[in-house]
Design an enzyme around this catalytic site. Structure first.
Site, PDB file in Angstrom:
ATOM      1  N   LYS A   1       0.847  -1.195   0.000  1.00  0.00           N
ATOM      2  CA  LYS A   1       0.000   0.000   0.000  1.00  0.00           C
ATOM      3  C   LYS A   1       0.884   1.248   0.000  1.00  0.00           C
ATOM      4  O   LYS A   1       2.091   1.175   0.207  1.00  0.00           O
ATOM      5  CB  LYS A   1      -0.915  -0.009   1.216  1.00  0.00           C
ATOM      6  CG  LYS A   1      -0.187   0.045   2.552  1.00  0.00           C
ATOM      7  CD  LYS A   1      -1.155  -0.005   3.720  1.00  0.00           C
ATOM      8  CE  LYS A   1      -0.390   0.035   5.049  1.00  0.00           C
ATOM      9  NZ  LYS A   1      -1.309   0.055   6.210  1.00  0.00           N
TER      10      LYS A   1
ATOM     11  N   TYR B   1      18.912  29.110   6.478  1.00  0.00           N
ATOM     12  CA  TYR B   1      17.799  29.887   7.028  1.00  0.00           C
ATOM     13  C   TYR B   1      17.886  29.990   8.545  1.00  0.00           C
ATOM     14  O   TYR B   1      18.177  29.017   9.238  1.00  0.00           O
ATOM     15  CB  TYR B   1      16.466  29.234   6.657  1.00  0.00           C
ATOM     16  CG  TYR B   1      16.020  29.493   5.239  1.00  0.00           C
ATOM     17  CD1 TYR B   1      15.717  30.777   4.805  1.00  0.00           C
ATOM     18  CD2 TYR B   1      15.880  28.441   4.338  1.00  0.00           C
ATOM     19  CE1 TYR B   1      15.299  31.011   3.503  1.00  0.00           C
ATOM     20  CE2 TYR B   1      15.457  28.656   3.040  1.00  0.00           C
ATOM     21  CZ  TYR B   1      15.170  29.951   2.626  1.00  0.00           C
ATOM     22  OH  TYR B   1      14.753  30.174   1.337  1.00  0.00           O
TER      23      TYR B   1
END
Length: 357
Positions: A33, A253
Site C-alpha cells: 500500500k 535559514y
C-alpha cells in the site's frame, strides 16, 4: 538532471520477503500500500510476483493499478470497499476484500454478485480503529456464511503494540481474538511486521509483512531477525556547491548553525520538498563518499548543507547518502520523533532507480 535519487534494491526486497516466510512458515501477503511505502508498488509487485502468495493494498484504486500492470496474484483490499458500487469491481478484478463494519456486511448481503467473494473478516481485538467487536464477531461470521455471497472467510485482526516486545497488550489482543473466534471456520491472519519478527507463538495461516519488506526494523532496539533485514532504499544526492567560510559565519535559514572554525560547507541537492525532514538537527548523520559526515544548518526546500571540513577529498559531485545501508532510516526517523514509515512514504519528487530486477 538533478542528482537526487532513490536507489531501490529489488533483490533486498525479495530477501526480506523470504525472511518473513522463513520466520513464520506461513503464507505471506506482501503489503505494498501507499505505493509500496514510497518504493513503487508496480515495480515491487513485479519483483515479487514469482514467489509472493499475494499482495495487500489499502484501497481499490491501488489494486486496480496493479491489475492494470498485469499483476495476477491475489490482492487484498485492507480497508475493504467504501461504497457498495465497488463490489462489482471487486468481483470483476478478483480482489480479496476486508469486511470490518456492519454496513459493508449488509451491502454484501444485498448485492447481486457474479461469483462469491473471498472475505477477510476483521475483529477489533483492542486497537479500536476498525473491525467488529469480539462480542459481535461470531454473528458477523455467521451472516457472511449464510449470505451465499462468500466463498471463503479468513479471520483477521491487527496488533497495536507488537513493536513493544515487553508490552502485554499483544497477548491481551491475542486472547480476545482467540476467545471470540473459537469454533469458527476459517484461516487466521494476525501477524504484521513486528509480530512476524518478534512474536513467534502467535498463530497465523497468513502473515502481512509491511515495513519489514523494505528493510526497516519496527523495533527500537536490536533484534536477531530484524538485524537480518536488508535496506531496500538508499536516498542519495550530490554536492552541488562548496563554500569556504571563516569561524562564526551563519549557514542557512534562520542562522541556526554558525561555523565553529574555518569550515568547508557542502551544499547538497536534497530538501524537504523531496521528503527529507526539515527538522533534521545539526549533526544528523550522513555519509559523504562512503565516510561518516554530518548535516549542518536548517534543511531548506531543495537543498541542505553538510560539513566537508574533515573530508578533504570531497567536493563538487561528491555522493551523499541521506539514508540507506550506512544510515538506517529507522534510526534517522527516531532522531526526529518520527517513524520510518513516514520518511519512506513522504518521498514524492525523487526519481527511483531500480536494480536487482
Amino acid at each position: 538532471m538533478r542528482p537526487a535519487r532513490a536507489l531501490i534494491d529489488l533483490q533486498a526486497l525479495r530477501h526480506n520477503y523470504r525472511l518473513a516466510r522463513e520466520a513464520t512458515g506461513a503464507r505471506a501477503l506482501a503489503v505494498i500500500k501507499a505505493d509500496a511505502y514510497g518504493h513503487g508498488a508496480v515495480r515491487c509487485a513485479e519483483a515479487l510476483a514469482a514467489e509472493a502468495d499475494g499482495f495487500a493494498v489499502a484501497c481499490i484504486e491501488e489494486g486496480l493499478e496493479l491489475r492494470e500492470a498485469g499483476i495476477r496474484q491475489p490482492i487484498l483490499l485492507l480497508e475493504g470497499f467504501f461504497e457498495a458500487s465497488e463490489l462489482e469491481l471487486i468481483v470483476a478484478h478478483d480482489f480479496w476484500c476486508v469486511v470490518h463494519c456492519a454496513w459493508q456486511l449488509e451491502a454484501i448481503e444485498r448485492a447481486s454478485l457474479a461469483r462469491p467473494l473471498n472475505v477477510w473478516l476483521k475483529m477489533d481485538s483492542g486497537m479500536h480503529r476498525v473491525g467488529f467487536f469480539p462480542e459481535d464477531f461470531s454473528a458477523a461470521h455467521e451472516r457472511l456464511r449464510a449470505s451465499g455471497k462468500v466463498a471463503k472467510i479468513v479471520m483477521m485482526s491487527h496488533f497495536s503494540r507488537a513493536d513493544e516486545l515487553d508490552c502485554p497488550r499483544t497477548e491481551e489482543q491475542l486472547a480476545a481474538f482467540a476467545a471470540a473466534s473459537q469454533g469458527l471456520e476459517g484461516e487466521i491472519s494476525l501477524r504484521n511486521s513486528p509480530a512476524v519478527l518478534g512474536w513467534p507463538k502467535v498463530p497465523s495461516d497468513w502473515v502481512r509483512p509491511g515495513i519489514l519488506l523494505y528493510g526497516a526494523t519496527p523495533f527500537e532496539r536490536a533484534h536477531p531477525l530484524a538485524d537480518r533485514l536488508r535496506p531496500v532504499m538508499t536516498l542519495e544526492s550530490k554536492v552541488i556547491s562548496v563554500r569556504d567560510l571563516p569561524a562564526g559565519e551563519p549557514v542557512g535559514y534562520g542562522a541556526r548553525y554558525s561555523t565553529e572554525r574555518s569550515q568547508r560547507i557542502g551544499v547538497v541537492a536534497m530538501g524537504y520538498a523531496d521528503g527529507y525532514p526539515r527538522h533534521a538537527a545539526d549533526g544528523t548523520l550522513v555519509f559523504i563518499d562512503g565516510k561518516p559526515g554530518r548535516l549542518v544548518g536548517r534543511v531548506s526546500m531543495d537543498m541542505l548543507t553538510v560539513d566537508l571540513t574533515d573530508h578533504p577529498q570531497a567536493g563538487l559531485g561528491s555522493r551523499v547518502e541521506l539514508w540507506g545501508p550506512n544510515v538506517p532510516v529507522g534510526a534517522l526517523a527516531a532522531q526526529f520523533g518520527s517513524i520510518p514509515y513516514q520518511l519512506l512514504c513522504n518521498l514524492k519528487r525523487v526519481p527511483r532507480v531500480y536494480s536487482g530486477a
